[in-house]
Motif scaffolding. Structure first.
Motif, PDB file in Angstrom:
ATOM      1  N   ARG A 284       0.831  -1.208   0.000  1.00  0.00           N
ATOM      2  CA  ARG A 284       0.000   0.000   0.000  1.00  0.00           C
ATOM      3  C   ARG A 284       0.865   1.258   0.000  1.00  0.00           C
ATOM      4  O   ARG A 284       0.543   2.239  -0.660  1.00  0.00           O
ATOM      5  CB  ARG A 284      -0.960  -0.002   1.185  1.00  0.00           C
ATOM      6  CG  ARG A 284      -2.110  -0.980   0.979  1.00  0.00           C
ATOM      7  CD  ARG A 284      -3.152  -0.862   2.043  1.00  0.00           C
ATOM      8  NE  ARG A 284      -4.283  -1.740   1.764  1.00  0.00           N
ATOM      9  CZ  ARG A 284      -5.297  -1.913   2.582  1.00  0.00           C
ATOM     10  NH1 ARG A 284      -5.343  -1.269   3.736  1.00  0.00           N
ATOM     11  NH2 ARG A 284      -6.280  -2.730   2.256  1.00  0.00           N
ATOM     12  N   MET A 285       1.970   1.227   0.734  1.00  0.00           N
ATOM     13  CA  MET A 285       2.888   2.375   0.712  1.00  0.00           C
ATOM     14  C   MET A 285       3.447   2.585  -0.692  1.00  0.00           C
ATOM     15  O   MET A 285       3.552   3.713  -1.165  1.00  0.00           O
ATOM     16  CB  MET A 285       4.044   2.158   1.692  1.00  0.00           C
ATOM     17  CG  MET A 285       3.692   2.370   3.137  1.00  0.00           C
ATOM     18  SD  MET A 285       5.201   2.376   4.120  1.00  0.00           S
ATOM     19  CE  MET A 285       4.803   1.167   5.343  1.00  0.00           C
ATOM     20  N   GLN A 286       3.798   1.491  -1.360  1.00  0.00           N
ATOM     21  CA  GLN A 286       4.344   1.597  -2.717  1.00  0.00           C
ATOM     22  C   GLN A 286       3.303   2.145  -3.687  1.00  0.00           C
ATOM     23  O   GLN A 286       3.630   2.929  -4.578  1.00  0.00           O
ATOM     24  CB  GLN A 286       4.853   0.235  -3.184  1.00  0.00           C
ATOM     25  CG  GLN A 286       6.110  -0.194  -2.466  1.00  0.00           C
ATOM     26  CD  GLN A 286       6.510  -1.632  -2.768  1.00  0.00           C
ATOM     27  OE1 GLN A 286       5.659  -2.502  -2.966  1.00  0.00           O
ATOM     28  NE2 GLN A 286       7.810  -1.879  -2.782  1.00  0.00           N
ATOM     29  N   SER A 287       2.059   1.752  -3.512  1.00  0.00           N
ATOM     30  CA  SER A 287       0.979   2.261  -4.357  1.00  0.00           C
ATOM     31  C   SER A 287       0.824   3.769  -4.174  1.00  0.00           C
ATOM     32  O   SER A 287       0.687   4.516  -5.146  1.00  0.00           O
ATOM     33  CB  SER A 287      -0.322   1.539  -4.008  1.00  0.00           C
ATOM     34  OG  SER A 287      -1.393   2.055  -4.733  1.00  0.00           O
ATOM     35  N   ILE A 288       0.858   4.229  -2.932  1.00  0.00           N
ATOM     36  CA  ILE A 288       0.763   5.665  -2.642  1.00  0.00           C
ATOM     37  C   ILE A 288       1.984   6.398  -3.181  1.00  0.00           C
ATOM     38  O   ILE A 288       1.878   7.488  -3.742  1.00  0.00           O
ATOM     39  CB  ILE A 288       0.593   5.895  -1.124  1.00  0.00           C
ATOM     40  CG1 ILE A 288      -0.808   5.448  -0.697  1.00  0.00           C
ATOM     41  CG2 ILE A 288       0.837   7.351  -0.751  1.00  0.00           C
ATOM     42  CD1 ILE A 288      -1.004   5.399   0.795  1.00  0.00           C
ATOM     43  N   GLN A 289       3.145   5.779  -3.056  1.00  0.00           N
ATOM     44  CA  GLN A 289       4.387   6.402  -3.520  1.00  0.00           C
ATOM     45  C   GLN A 289       4.343   6.698  -5.019  1.00  0.00           C
ATOM     46  O   GLN A 289       4.830   7.732  -5.471  1.00  0.00           O
ATOM     47  CB  GLN A 289       5.575   5.497  -3.203  1.00  0.00           C
ATOM     48  CG  GLN A 289       6.908   6.094  -3.586  1.00  0.00           C
ATOM     49  CD  GLN A 289       8.075   5.179  -3.242  1.00  0.00           C
ATOM     50  OE1 GLN A 289       7.894   3.984  -3.017  1.00  0.00           O
ATOM     51  NE2 GLN A 289       9.263   5.737  -3.200  1.00  0.00           N
ATOM     52  N   LYS A 290       3.730   5.823  -5.794  1.00  0.00           N
ATOM     53  CA  LYS A 290       3.648   6.012  -7.248  1.00  0.00           C
ATOM     54  C   LYS A 290       2.849   7.258  -7.621  1.00  0.00           C
ATOM     55  O   LYS A 290       3.041   7.817  -8.693  1.00  0.00           O
ATOM     56  CB  LYS A 290       3.013   4.786  -7.902  1.00  0.00           C
ATOM     57  CG  LYS A 290       3.881   3.561  -7.865  1.00  0.00           C
ATOM     58  CD  LYS A 290       3.138   2.365  -8.424  1.00  0.00           C
ATOM     59  CE  LYS A 290       3.930   1.091  -8.200  1.00  0.00           C
ATOM     60  NZ  LYS A 290       3.153  -0.096  -8.579  1.00  0.00           N
ATOM     61  N   ASP A 291       1.949   7.684  -6.748  1.00  0.00           N
ATOM     62  CA  ASP A 291       1.108   8.852  -7.031  1.00  0.00           C
ATOM     63  C   ASP A 291       1.521  10.063  -6.197  1.00  0.00           C
ATOM     64  O   ASP A 291       0.777  11.012  -6.060  1.00  0.00           O
ATOM     65  CB  ASP A 291      -0.365   8.513  -6.762  1.00  0.00           C
ATOM     66  CG  ASP A 291      -1.298   9.582  -7.282  1.00  0.00           C
ATOM     67  OD1 ASP A 291      -1.185   9.937  -8.468  1.00  0.00           O
ATOM     68  OD2 ASP A 291      -2.126  10.079  -6.500  1.00  0.00           O
ATOM     69  N   SER A 292       2.716  10.019  -5.631  1.00  0.00           N
ATOM     70  CA  SER A 292       3.180  11.107  -4.769  1.00  0.00           C
ATOM     71  C   SER A 292       4.321  11.866  -5.426  1.00  0.00           C
ATOM     72  O   SER A 292       5.112  11.293  -6.166  1.00  0.00           O
ATOM     73  CB  SER A 292       3.659  10.545  -3.429  1.00  0.00           C
ATOM     74  OG  SER A 292       2.605   9.888  -2.772  1.00  0.00           O
ATOM     75  N   SER A 293       4.402  13.152  -5.123  1.00  0.00           N
ATOM     76  CA  SER A 293       5.507  13.944  -5.656  1.00  0.00           C
ATOM     77  C   SER A 293       6.763  13.763  -4.805  1.00  0.00           C
ATOM     78  O   SER A 293       7.874  13.876  -5.297  1.00  0.00           O
ATOM     79  CB  SER A 293       5.122  15.416  -5.731  1.00  0.00           C
ATOM     80  OG  SER A 293       4.716  15.876  -4.465  1.00  0.00           O
TER      81      SER A 293
END
Length: 170
Positions: free
Chosen positions: A159-168
């Motif tokens: 889930r952290m990796q998923s959020i990371q992909k959409d984070s600046s």
């Protein structure tokens, strides 16, 4: 003629697949569209709100998207708090989707003076620090990831990796 143009405004509406012209006058709006027949252009359960712009080149509707969706037509899946940047911008629980399209709740924080947002990935009280001791963020170690709480909470690595992909920034 300009006064008449200000009094009468033509607004094109989509009604049951047909083009319908509605005339707005000082006394109100008249249409021949049957109730419940207005087509909803919004996707993913979004609700349609009619707009009546004075400039005919502007959009004539607005979609109010359900939690987890964004975009002009609610066509975009929200993957982090960044997806809510154009919404209410009120800190709290929001729904996002992981890479497998599974929804889950996260805490979102918004900077009201800029376009920055934060998605909380871990939080704990000092008395519970032992639970998180030496658990670096690259380990898949989750704590109550389906019920975010301030006292003990951590998302799993996927889930952290998923959020990371959409984070600046991460």
């Amino acid at each position: 003629m300009e006064i008449l143009a200000n009094v009468l405004q033509q607004v094109a509406l989509s009604c049951c697949g047909e083009q319908l012209v509605s005339i707005t006058e000082n006394v109100g709006r008249t249409t021949s569209c049957s109730p419940g027949c207005l087509v909803n252009p919004c996707q993913n359960g979004g609700s349609h709100e009619s707009l009546f712009p004075t400039d005919y080149t502007k959009r004539r509707f607005k979609c109010n998207c359900p939690m987890g969706y964004g975009g002009n037509l609610c066509q975009d899946v929200v993957k982090s708090c960044r997806g809510y940047i154009n919404g209410k911008r009120v800190p709290g629980l929001y729904m996002v989707f992981d890479d497998n399209m599974n929804p889950f709740d996260v805490f979102c924080e918004f900077d009201l003076n800029s376009t920055m947002t934060w998605t909380l990935i871990q939080s704990y009280e000092l008395r519970k620090k032992g639970l998180f001791f030496r658990k670096v963020l690259n380990l898949s170690f989750s704590v109550d990831e389906n019920t975010p709480r301030w006292d003990a909470y951590r998302l799993s690595k996927p889930r952290m990796q998923s959020i990371q992909k959409d984070s600046s920034k991460f």
